[in-house]
Design a protein around this motif. Structure first.
Motif, PDB file in Angstrom:
ATOM      1  N   THR A 198       3.482  15.564  10.290  1.00  0.00           N
ATOM      2  CA  THR A 198       3.709  15.717   8.852  1.00  0.00           C
ATOM      3  C   THR A 198       2.695  14.905   8.057  1.00  0.00           C
ATOM      4  OG1 THR A 198       6.072  16.087   9.202  1.00  0.00           O
ATOM      5  CG2 THR A 198       5.381  15.406   6.993  1.00  0.00           C
ATOM      6  N   GLN A 199       2.430  13.686   8.507  1.00  0.00           N
ATOM      7  CA  GLN A 199       1.434  12.875   7.824  1.00  0.00           C
ATOM      8  C   GLN A 199       0.039  13.452   7.969  1.00  0.00           C
ATOM      9  OE1 GLN A 199       3.692  11.056   5.730  1.00  0.00           O
ATOM     10  NE2 GLN A 199       1.652  10.161   5.666  1.00  0.00           N
ATOM     11  N   TYR A 226      -3.107   4.170   2.582  1.00  0.00           N
ATOM     12  CA  TYR A 226      -1.779   4.712   2.268  1.00  0.00           C
ATOM     13  C   TYR A 226      -1.064   5.202   3.522  1.00  0.00           C
ATOM     14  CZ  TYR A 226       1.865   7.696   0.393  1.00  0.00           C
ATOM     15  OH  TYR A 226       3.075   8.278   0.133  1.00  0.00           O
ATOM     16  N   ASN A 227      -1.742   6.017   4.323  1.00  0.00           N
ATOM     17  CA  ASN A 227      -1.074   6.632   5.462  1.00  0.00           C
ATOM     18  C   ASN A 227      -0.831   5.648   6.600  1.00  0.00           C
ATOM     19  OD1 ASN A 227      -0.903   9.763   4.994  1.00  0.00           O
ATOM     20  ND2 ASN A 227      -2.886   9.140   4.197  1.00  0.00           N
ATOM     21  N   ALA A 228      -1.637   4.609   6.713  1.00  0.00           N
ATOM     22  CA  ALA A 228      -1.354   3.586   7.723  1.00  0.00           C
ATOM     23  C   ALA A 228      -0.041   2.873   7.412  1.00  0.00           C
ATOM     24  CB  ALA A 228      -2.500   2.577   7.795  1.00  0.00           C
ATOM     25  N   SER A 229       0.214   2.621   6.128  1.00  0.00           N
ATOM     26  CA  SER A 229       1.476   1.976   5.748  1.00  0.00           C
ATOM     27  C   SER A 229       2.663   2.892   6.004  1.00  0.00           C
ATOM     28  CB  SER A 229       1.433   1.557   4.282  1.00  0.00           C
ATOM     29  OG  SER A 229       1.264   2.687   3.438  1.00  0.00           O
ATOM     30  N   VAL A 230       2.489   4.209   5.767  1.00  0.00           N
ATOM     31  CA  VAL A 230       3.569   5.158   6.050  1.00  0.00           C
ATOM     32  C   VAL A 230       3.785   5.291   7.559  1.00  0.00           C
ATOM     33  CG1 VAL A 230       4.304   7.558   5.822  1.00  0.00           C
ATOM     34  CG2 VAL A 230       3.176   6.423   3.912  1.00  0.00           C
ATOM     35  N   PHE A 274       0.814  -1.213   0.000  1.00  0.00           N
ATOM     36  CA  PHE A 274       0.000   0.000   0.000  1.00  0.00           C
ATOM     37  C   PHE A 274       0.850   1.268   0.000  1.00  0.00           C
ATOM     38  CE2 PHE A 274      -3.196  -2.991   1.742  1.00  0.00           C
ATOM     39  CZ  PHE A 274      -4.190  -2.765   0.815  1.00  0.00           C
ATOM     40  N   ARG A 275       2.081   1.185   0.474  1.00  0.00           N
ATOM     41  CA  ARG A 275       2.945   2.357   0.437  1.00  0.00           C
ATOM     42  C   ARG A 275       3.435   2.644  -0.981  1.00  0.00           C
ATOM     43  NH1 ARG A 275       8.511   2.838   3.817  1.00  0.00           N
ATOM     44  NH2 ARG A 275       8.992   1.171   2.366  1.00  0.00           N
ATOM     45  N   ALA A 276       3.441   1.629  -1.828  1.00  0.00           N
ATOM     46  CA  ALA A 276       3.952   1.795  -3.193  1.00  0.00           C
ATOM     47  C   ALA A 276       2.879   2.280  -4.169  1.00  0.00           C
ATOM     48  CB  ALA A 276       4.529   0.473  -3.694  1.00  0.00           C
TER      49      ALA A 276
END
Length: 302
Positions: free
Chosen positions: A202-203, A149-153, A110-112
């Motif tokens: 930041t996120q 997306y943001n959970a993976s980051v 999910f980050r990719a």
């Protein structure tokens, strides 16, 4: 006078820095003048284009409802993504290989993927496989994409924050017999919060801004989408972009300012007195302890 990172500038370096600063200020002033002149020549500074923003109708009908939807989507996404990211980040440090591999696969996958693609996929999924109404579907799709997306980051942020702590913390916890779960929840995570806070904020700023993707592509009625409706009614495209940009700047500045205040407060609460005891002080403390708590008199406590 020198610093750990660099030598203090000498006379020539100071003059050079002053010259560079003056040149930069002059160039910046020229650029701002060019922007002002261009907008004036194109008629973008006419009062009729800016007047709607001084009236309540433009705010109550368009901007404030759009801002409310932006904040709602960002808040829900952050509330869901943060604990999910913490779970995935901790799972990536598990002693069990299958747990590490599963969490790592989810995070890297999910980050990719671009967050916009996740939103579009979620929108199609809700349209074809669920009973979510057409009016609610854009918000659901935006929140889903932001969460994935943001959970993976955030999982990587949590893992990096925990690994940044000294190994002595874990070793000390093991020495007193704490299990890994107790060490993580009671010792490592509370200390890592201060380390992770800037990246988490930041996120959060990224989440607030990424809600605009749903407005452009999915028709989600967030701030940027509401700006389009306002501009269509008042024919003030450029002024509406400027006002919305200022709103985003102020909103994100408030978020980062609050985070800076919270981080400083957390650091102060964890800071010790910094007092250094000498041999005489230690001797006095031992004497007081022996005479007070462990007195050897007739009525003393042994």
């Amino acid at each position: 006078m020198t610093s750990v990172l660099y030598d203090a500038p000498g006379p020539r370096a100071k003059r050079r820095n002053v010259i560079f600063s003056v040149v930069f200020v002059v160039l910046l002033a020229l650029f701002l003048w060019w922007v002002y002149k261009t907008m004036d020549d194109k008629g973008q500074l006419e009062w009729s284009l800016w007047k709607p923003f001084t009236e309540s109708a433009a705010w109550t009908t368009y901007l404030l409802p759009g801002l409310a939807d932006t904040l709602k989507a960002a808040a829900l996404a952050m509330v869901i993504a943060l604990p999910l990211g913490a779970v995935l980040g901790i799972a990536r440090m598990s002693d069990h290989r299958w747990v590490r591999a599963s969490a790592g696969t989810v995070v890297e996958f999910f980050r990719a993927i671009p967050v916009l693609l996740l939103m579009l996929f979620a929108n199609e999924f809700f349209a074809r496989s669920t009973d979510v109404s057409t009016a609610d579907r854009p918000m659901y799709a935006v929140i889903t994409g932001l969460v994935l997306y943001n959970a993976s980051v955030l999982a990587e942020v949590v893992r990096a924050g925990i690994l940044a702590l000294p190994k002595g913390q874990t070793e000390a916890a093991q020495a007193i017999g704490l299990r890994k779960g107790q060490t993580m929840s009671g010792i490592l995570l509370p200390q890592a919060v201060t380390v992770m806070l800037p990246a988490i904020v930041t996120q959060l700023v990224v989440i607030v801004k990424d809600t605009a993707l749903g407005g452009v592509m999915l028709g989600f009625t967030e701030l940027l989408n509401a700006r389009g409706t306002l501009a269509a009614n008042y024919a003030n495209v450029i002024p509406s972009f400027i006002v919305v940009a200022i709103i985003f700047i102020v909103l994100n500045f408030l978020i980062t300012s609050f985070a800076s205040w919270l981080e400083a407060r957390l650091r102060r609460s964890k800071r010790s007195t910094g007092a250094v005891l000498g041999p005489d002080d230690v001797h006095d403390l031992n004497a007081a302890e022996v005479g007070g708590t462990h007195g050897t008199g007739a009525g003393g406590t042994i």
